[in-house]
Design a protein around this motif. Structure first.
Motif, PDB file in Angstrom:
ATOM      1  N   HIS A 106      -0.878  17.322   4.854  1.00  0.00           N
ATOM      2  CA  HIS A 106       0.409  17.978   4.550  1.00  0.00           C
ATOM      3  C   HIS A 106       1.118  17.341   3.349  1.00  0.00           C
ATOM      4  N   ARG A 107       0.562  16.224   2.847  1.00  0.00           N
ATOM      5  CA  ARG A 107       1.137  15.617   1.641  1.00  0.00           C
ATOM      6  C   ARG A 107       0.374  16.012   0.391  1.00  0.00           C
TER       7      ARG A 107
ATOM      8  N   ALA B  76       3.748   8.682  17.272  1.00  0.00           N
ATOM      9  CA  ALA B  76       2.293   8.650  17.474  1.00  0.00           C
ATOM     10  C   ALA B  76       1.930   8.192  18.887  1.00  0.00           C
TER      11      ALA B  76
ATOM     12  N   LEU C 239      -6.863   2.624   6.679  1.00  0.00           N
ATOM     13  CA  LEU C 239      -6.632   2.609   5.230  1.00  0.00           C
ATOM     14  C   LEU C 239      -5.254   3.215   4.977  1.00  0.00           C
ATOM     15  N   ASP C 240      -4.369   2.424   4.412  1.00  0.00           N
ATOM     16  CA  ASP C 240      -3.034   2.942   4.081  1.00  0.00           C
ATOM     17  C   ASP C 240      -2.451   2.083   2.966  1.00  0.00           C
ATOM     18  N   LEU C 241      -1.297   2.467   2.473  1.00  0.00           N
ATOM     19  CA  LEU C 241      -0.654   1.748   1.379  1.00  0.00           C
ATOM     20  C   LEU C 241      -0.259   0.338   1.835  1.00  0.00           C
TER      21      LEU C 241
ATOM     22  N   GLY D  63      -4.596  -0.003   0.485  1.00  0.00           N
ATOM     23  CA  GLY D  63      -4.977   0.642  -0.770  1.00  0.00           C
ATOM     24  C   GLY D  63      -4.551   2.088  -0.743  1.00  0.00           C
ATOM     25  N   SER D  64      -4.977   2.821  -1.784  1.00  0.00           N
ATOM     26  CA  SER D  64      -4.610   4.235  -1.880  1.00  0.00           C
ATOM     27  C   SER D  64      -5.848   5.101  -1.721  1.00  0.00           C
TER      28      SER D  64
ATOM     29  N   GLY E  56      -3.748   5.981   8.043  1.00  0.00           N
ATOM     30  CA  GLY E  56      -3.551   5.701   9.478  1.00  0.00           C
ATOM     31  C   GLY E  56      -2.163   5.193   9.820  1.00  0.00           C
ATOM     32  N   GLY E  57      -1.322   4.967   8.805  1.00  0.00           N
ATOM     33  CA  GLY E  57       0.086   4.618   9.039  1.00  0.00           C
ATOM     34  C   GLY E  57       0.252   3.416   9.953  1.00  0.00           C
TER      35      GLY E  57
ATOM     36  N   LEU F 205       7.690   4.328   1.382  1.00  0.00           N
ATOM     37  CA  LEU F 205       6.314   3.875   1.641  1.00  0.00           C
ATOM     38  C   LEU F 205       5.938   2.620   0.859  1.00  0.00           C
TER      39      LEU F 205
ATOM     40  N   LEU G 123      -6.000   7.807  -2.991  1.00  0.00           N
ATOM     41  CA  LEU G 123      -6.043   8.590  -4.239  1.00  0.00           C
ATOM     42  C   LEU G 123      -6.655   7.793  -5.390  1.00  0.00           C
TER      43      LEU G 123
ATOM     44  N   SER H 170      -5.347  12.042   9.765  1.00  0.00           N
ATOM     45  CA  SER H 170      -4.270  12.671  10.545  1.00  0.00           C
ATOM     46  C   SER H 170      -2.947  12.577   9.794  1.00  0.00           C
ATOM     47  N   GLY H 171      -2.261  13.701   9.700  1.00  0.00           N
ATOM     48  CA  GLY H 171      -0.937  13.704   9.095  1.00  0.00           C
ATOM     49  C   GLY H 171      -0.965  13.398   7.603  1.00  0.00           C
ATOM     50  N   VAL H 172      -2.102  13.653   6.965  1.00  0.00           N
ATOM     51  CA  VAL H 172      -2.262  13.343   5.535  1.00  0.00           C
ATOM     52  C   VAL H 172      -2.336  14.626   4.705  1.00  0.00           C
TER      53      VAL H 172
ATOM     54  N   VAL I 153       2.862  -0.312   4.002  1.00  0.00           N
ATOM     55  CA  VAL I 153       2.756   0.307   5.331  1.00  0.00           C
ATOM     56  C   VAL I 153       1.840  -0.548   6.214  1.00  0.00           C
TER      57      VAL I 153
END
Ligand SMILES: C[S@@+](CC[C@H](N)C(=O)[O-])C[C@H]1O[C@@H](n2cnc3c(N)ncnc32)[C@H](O)[C@@H]1O
Length: 325
Positions: free
Chosen positions: A231-232, A137, A182-184, A209-210, A161-162, A118, A212, A227-229, A187
């Protein structure tokens, strides 16, 4: 017996995908000797391999000629609209970590740290991961667009959002909608190209950004999609994200959380329970949650009209929605 040998099927399929056998056979049906020559395989082993793929319904055989079956033709030929080979290559990369499951069970630590796929540490791997997410997706997003009625909504925040695929598909369906992904940073850099390729660069923006970082999420939103977040993340982080989503939404705003979720108790469906293990192999807090818990967390955070719906089978995903009063 079936459980003890299930990896035979995975590895036969994943190896064919890795060798781009389906791309080769998309041009012309070929006999085993020609496949062996083109892919530099032993000819006897190649015949066993091709026959196993016929047995798995991925190939069909007419006399000596092997060709792609319908599923392989639809999903496994590079360059075709519903190509999923990149997503399957990601699963292929997790074969070795799964073989070392015992180590992760003992330590609790992921065999594949997220920094490996990532960040800028390995740009090719991050690119492959994001392209794999995008391929998947495109298929799942078609169902999401059908499940999530955003009529009249104008601003969507897509947290984690990947590849931006869901944002682009939702903007495509709803002409008044614009989105922020919003994603790293590493990515987002790949996702910008994907979104531009989908013709949505004007309507899908990026906030690298993060989630977290403890800061507020960009506010003034009509919809927050996560979505898909989950689970982490731990239940504590999920609750925190739900509360920050509530702060980011305008009154009447919609929170939509999509993921693979289990039934209460965490053991069923079996795929979802196994998915929890898969996430533990790839993220330090990787796990799987029950949709009933997510619905309760949303109600506790003040959301009303909380509702849970499954994606159409065979997709294992579920969608939990709630409205900010
Ligand atoms: C499984 S993908 C989901 C992508 C997309 N939303 C979907 O449902 O297909 C999880 C996403 O969360 C992102 N992510 C992980 N940790 C993050 C963080 N701390 N801040 C922002 N995004 C993060 C990953 O980069 C990845 O794009």
């Amino acid at each position: 017996m079936a459980l003890s040998t299930a990896y035979w099927e995975s590895q036969t399929f994943l190896t064919a995908n890795r060798l781009n056998l389906f791309g080769l056979l998309a041009e012309d049906p070929l006999d085993a000797a020609t496949v062996a020559e083109r892919l530099s395989l032993d000819s006897t082993a190649a015949r066993l391999f091709l026959n196993a793929l016929v047995g798995l319904d991925l190939l069909v055989r007419d006399g000596e000629a092997y060709a792609n079956g319908p599923a392989a033709a639809a999903f496994l030929v590079p360059g075709t609209p519903h190509y999923l080979g990149n997503a399957f290559r990601y699963a292929d990369g997790l074969y070795a970590p799964w073989a070392d499951l015992e180590k992760t069970l003992a330590s609790g630590d992921p065999a594949v740290p997220p920094a490996d796929y990532l960040t800028d540490a390995d740009p090719a791997r991050t690119h492959a991961f994001v392209m794999g997410m995008h391929g998947r997706a495109l298929g799942i997003g078609t169902a999401l667009v059908g499940l999530l009625d955003l009529t009249g909504r104008q601003r969507l925040l897509d947290v984690g959002g990947g590849p931006g695929t869901y944002s682009a598909l939702l903007c495509g369906r709803h002409p008044e909608l614009t989105a922020t992904v919003l994603d790293l940073p590493a990515v987002c850099a790949v996702a910008e190209g994907i979104v531009a390729g989908m013709g949505m660069a004007e309507r899908v923006a990026f906030a690298p950004g993060s989630y977290l970082d403890g800061l507020g999420l960009p506010d003034g939103q009509d919809v927050v999609l996560i979505s898909g977040v989950f689970h982490r993340e731990t239940p504590t982080t999920c609750n925190d994200l739900i509360r920050r989503a509530a702060d980011a939404l305008e009154p009447g705003g919609l929170l939509a959380v999509a993921d693979v979720f289990t039934d209460p108790g965490g053991a069923t469906p079996a795929f979802a329970a196994l998915f929890g293990l898969n996430m533990r192999l790839t993220a330090p807090d990787g796990q799987v949650h029950a949709d009933a818990d997510v619905a309760r967390w949303m109600a506790d955070a003040g959301f009303g009209q909380v509702d849970t719906r499954p994606f159409p089978p065979p997709m294992p995903h579920r969608l939990v929605t709630g409205v900010k009063p």
